[in-house]
Design an enzyme around this catalytic site. Structure first.
Site, PDB file in Angstrom:
ATOM      1  N   GLU A 152      14.099 -16.116   0.877  1.00 47.22           N
ATOM      2  CA  GLU A 152      13.541 -16.932   1.954  1.00 47.22           C
ATOM      3  C   GLU A 152      12.740 -16.097   2.964  1.00 47.22           C
ATOM      4  O   GLU A 152      13.091 -16.018   4.145  1.00 47.22           O
ATOM      5  CB  GLU A 152      14.642 -17.696   2.690  1.00 47.22           C
ATOM      6  CG  GLU A 152      15.237 -18.806   1.873  1.00 47.22           C
ATOM      7  CD  GLU A 152      16.182 -19.705   2.672  1.00 47.22           C
ATOM      8  OE1 GLU A 152      16.666 -19.270   3.732  1.00 47.22           O
ATOM      9  OE2 GLU A 152      16.421 -20.836   2.233  1.00 47.22           O
ATOM     10  N   GLU A 309      18.416 -23.591  -4.336  1.00 48.07           N
ATOM     11  CA  GLU A 309      19.636 -23.752  -3.531  1.00 48.07           C
ATOM     12  C   GLU A 309      19.696 -25.156  -2.961  1.00 48.07           C
ATOM     13  O   GLU A 309      18.662 -25.744  -2.626  1.00 48.07           O
ATOM     14  CB  GLU A 309      19.632 -22.823  -2.309  1.00 48.07           C
ATOM     15  CG  GLU A 309      19.673 -21.361  -2.564  1.00 48.07           C
ATOM     16  CD  GLU A 309      19.676 -20.572  -1.239  1.00 48.07           C
ATOM     17  OE1 GLU A 309      20.061 -21.135  -0.193  1.00 48.07           O
ATOM     18  OE2 GLU A 309      19.285 -19.404  -1.271  1.00 48.07           O
TER      19      GLU A 309
HETATM   20  C1  GLA Z   1      19.561 -20.167   2.887  1.00 46.70           C
HETATM   21  C2  GLA Z   1      19.782 -18.798   2.303  1.00 46.70           C
HETATM   22  C3  GLA Z   1      21.153 -18.572   1.796  1.00 46.70           C
HETATM   23  C4  GLA Z   1      22.183 -19.200   2.700  1.00 46.70           C
HETATM   24  C5  GLA Z   1      21.875 -20.663   2.868  1.00 46.70           C
HETATM   25  C6  GLA Z   1      22.901 -21.397   3.710  1.00 46.70           C
HETATM   26  O1  GLA Z   1      18.995 -21.062   2.044  1.00 46.70           O
HETATM   27  O2  GLA Z   1      18.858 -18.469   1.301  1.00 46.70           O
HETATM   28  O3  GLA Z   1      21.351 -17.174   1.718  1.00 46.70           O
HETATM   29  O4  GLA Z   1      22.170 -18.567   3.929  1.00 46.70           O
HETATM   30  O5  GLA Z   1      20.642 -20.785   3.511  1.00 46.70           O
HETATM   31  O6  GLA Z   1      22.558 -22.739   3.890  1.00 46.70           O
END
Ligand code: GLA
Ligand code: ZN
Length: 672
Positions: A152, A309
């Site tokens: 991210e 995710e």
């Molecule tokens: C993001 C991150 C993860 C985690 C999630 C929690 O998407 O990539 O590492 O911190 O948020 O919601």
């Protein structure tokens, strides 16, 4: 055309797994639980830099070796991350230059994550070295299906290194200081620059008096472009490092919906496939969630993406972390698939015990066993994905409508000092998207660089910035028979945020057949109105005062001194039509506008469904899959428009039959 995203024979099911946070004695139990849940893919090594490189000259892969071997022995596919989203503590002590400086000028210390300055050569050197070592070490693991660079990418930096790099970036772009002074209009407020090194990063110490309030928008927009490029460079050098060893393994990084800081449309050119992390707030509408997926699908012209995710149930970072109600995780997972995902993946596999994500849900809860509601729902969905197998992989939606979204335009609109601070670009785009969504009409989110000619209808809400050549593309689209829709505050500036003189909407004026003389910004709550084909609609936010220069006037304002002036126009231009919507209105208006235009050109929705039931379709050469998703919160009935087979239970459905969708239910139907 229908190629798969990666080397997997079904929709990938799994997600972020952090065994390094746990004692090895727990790992075997994880493997047992993964099998029970039908999990086949894990994302490893997302935040392990500190243990992989405990000091400048020491690398230690022993733990990762064990993990890699264990997951391979257990038949799991791996998305291998490069761990570069958080630097080790020793690196900060030795090379404090890697730390970021925030927008307010505050220099950071060690802590948090996503905290390295993208223009630090030291950071870049160590990041590339780690990526290179990882790829070299694990290149023969045939279960690695993708590289996941960093995590991210995000946040900003305004440090001295960035400032210096910004000066170099400007010099490359503008070549001469005179050109820089021209594009930034520096004769305003005596800002003339004599040398490149006089340019400073635009933040609270210089041009800004608020995050989005800049005194020189041209400078601030260029900093955004520069900064997105800086982060992209970091991604690209790691990309090259892993590709050198594993040319056939696709590379990605996980995006975050409409993320303003990074121009994802530019980034996507350097990604083998798009992946993203979906964390809708609990009150997000189904359309709003769908729009995020559409953005991702559009980044690679419709190629399937990866849902990297999502939370199995709760997040930890929202003000109120409401549980996903029974069935909602399944519904939202299939919504991602319905819009082009070839995976269903979660953050995280096992809930950690310390720090800020210990109350973020996971496949395996703190209770440590499989007897939880969340685990049962995950296992049930996993079993379904096994049944679906490879059937939907690589399939695509077919859209004849598009909505333009453009990052430069986003920055330009929201930095604008006037006419209204209430203008939010994404919100206006969403209003148009929701209208298509309400009709189940597929729509692509495209960039100004994409091919316009394959569409019948294109909407460009607030196309404020018309970059070089874009008006020409629109002109030939409409000329050739296309239906084009744009709105208030469009056509004002070029790519430097310099106004196109001669009357608004600038270069779009001949296409729209109008001249906008003034623009009235209404305070929150204040409204005007208009009547269109017998129905009264609200007008709010902005009201253009415009004159037709050939366009047909479809509706006029009802109130104020500009009552009777056009608010909705339609211009015949070549074989097509250009619609101008001079104000912000309500959902019923957009639904009618979009519905009427689509009807005109013979575009219909995927299926007729009652309110709250979404329908999408994905196709390959010879198959069509319809997804029906019940977001309504209660049982709904849909009448089958054709003969189908239910992909999950194998039942036959004949045309005209009533399909019952319980609350949160999903049906995936293969056209028979
Ligand atoms: C993001 C991150 C993860 C985690 C999630 C929690 O998407 O990539 O590492 O911190 O948020 O919601
Ligand atoms: Zn920096």
């Amino acid at each position: 055309m229908y190629e798969k995203v990666w080397n997997h024979n079904k929709m990938a099911y799994g997600g972020d797994y952090n065994p390094e946070q746990w004692d090895e004695s727990v790992w075997a139990e994880d493997m047992r639980l993964f099998k029970l849940a039908h999990i086949d893919t894990v994302t490893l090594n997302v935040f392990s830099w500190a243990s992989l490189q405990p000091s400048e000259d020491v690398y230690d892969f022993s733990k990762l070796d064990k993990i890699m071997n264990m997951v391979r022995e257990n038949g799991l596919k791996v998305v291998l991350a490069t761990s570069t989203a958080h630097h080790p503590a020793w690196m900060v002590k030795k090379y404090p230059e890697i730390l970021r400086t925030e927008f307010n000028g505050m220099r950071r210390k060690f802590g948090g994550r996503h905290n390295s300055c993208p223009n630090s050569e030291v950071y870049r050197k160590f990041a590339v070295r780690l990526a290179d070592k990882l790829a070299d070490r694990y290149k023969d693991y045939d279960n690695i299906i993708a590289w996941h660079i960093s995590n991210e990418y995000g946040g900003e930096c305004y440090c001295d290194l960035c400032e210096k790099a910004f000066q170099g970036w400007l010099k490359d772009k503008y070549q001469t200081i005179d050109e820089l002074n021209r594009v930034w209009n520096t004769s305003f407020w005596g800002h003339t620059f004599y040398e490149w090194d006089e340019v400073v990063a635009p933040n609270m110490l210089s041009e800004h008096f608020g995050y989005e309030q800049s005194m020189f928008q041209g400078i601030s927009i260029d900093y955004k472009r520069f900064y997105s490029d800086s982060m992209l460079d970091c991604y690209r050098i790691e990309y090259d490092a892993v590709k050198k060893h594993t040319p056939d393994i696709p590379v990605t990084t996980n995006f975050m919906e409409f993320y303003k800081i990074l121009d994802y449309q530019k980034w996507s050119e350097y990604m083998d496939f798009i992946s993203w992390d979906s964390y809708p707030s609990v009150d997000a509408s189904a359309g709003k969630m769908a729009l995020n997926h559409e953005l991702m699908r559009g980044l690679k012209q419709g190629k399937p993406f990866i849902l990297m995710e999502q939370t199995p149930s709760v997040t930890n970072w929202q003000p109120y972390n409401e549980l996903k109600r029974p069935g909602v995780m399944r519904l939202w997972s299939y919504q991602a698939v319905a819009h082009g995902s070839d995976s269903v993946m979660f953050f995280q596999m096992r809930r950690s015990i310390g720090a800020c994500e210990k109350y973020h849900s996971a496949v395996i809860d703190h209770a440590g066993h499989e007897n939880t509601r969340v685990f049962r729902e995950i296992a049930a969905l996993g079993a379904e994905l096994d049944i679906i197998g490879d059937k939907t992989l690589g399939t695509r939606e077919k859209a004849e409508c598009a909505i333009i979204f453009d990052w430069d335009n986003w920055w330009g609109i929201e930095y604008s000092a006037g006419p209204s601070r209430l203008m939010r670009y994404r919100d206006e785009v969403e209003r148009y998207y929701e209208a298509f969504f309400a009709h189940n009409i597929p729509v692509d989110i495209i960039s100004v660089k994409d091919d316009f000619s394959k569409y019948k209808v294109i909407c460009a809400p607030i196309l404020y910035m018309v970059k070089e050549g874009v008006d020409e593309k629109i002109r030939s689209f409409v000329n050739g028979g296309g239906k084009f829709v744009t709105t208030f505050f469009s056509g004002y500036v070029d790519e430097h945020d310099l106004v196109t003189i001669g009357g608004y909407p600038g270069k779009l004026r001949d296409i729209m057949g109008i001249w906008v003389e003034e623009i009235d910004a209404l305070p929150e709550g204040k409204k005007n109105s208009f009547v269109w084909e017998g129905t009264t609609y609200n007008s709010e936010l902005l009201c253009d005062l415009l004159h037709s220069e050939g366009a047909e006037v479809l509706a006029t304002y009802e109130e104020d001194f500009y009552a009777g002036m056009p608010v909705l126009t339609k211009n015949s231009f070549g074989k097509g039509h250009a619609y101008y919507v001079a104000t912000r209105s309500d959902a019923a208006f957009y639904k009618k506008l979009v519905g009427d235009i689509c009807e005109d050109v013979g575009i219909t929705g995927v299926m007729n469904t009652p309110d709250g039931v979404e329908a999408t379709a994905r196709y390959n050469e010879d198959k069509k899959f319809v997804f029906l998703l019940n977001h309504a919160g209660e049982t709904r009935e849909v009448t089958a428009d054709d003969n189908y087979v239910d992909l999950i239970n194998g039942h036959k459905i004949t045309v005209g039959e009533k399909i019952i969708l319980e609350k949160t239910d999903v049906k995936i139907l293969e056209k028979a």
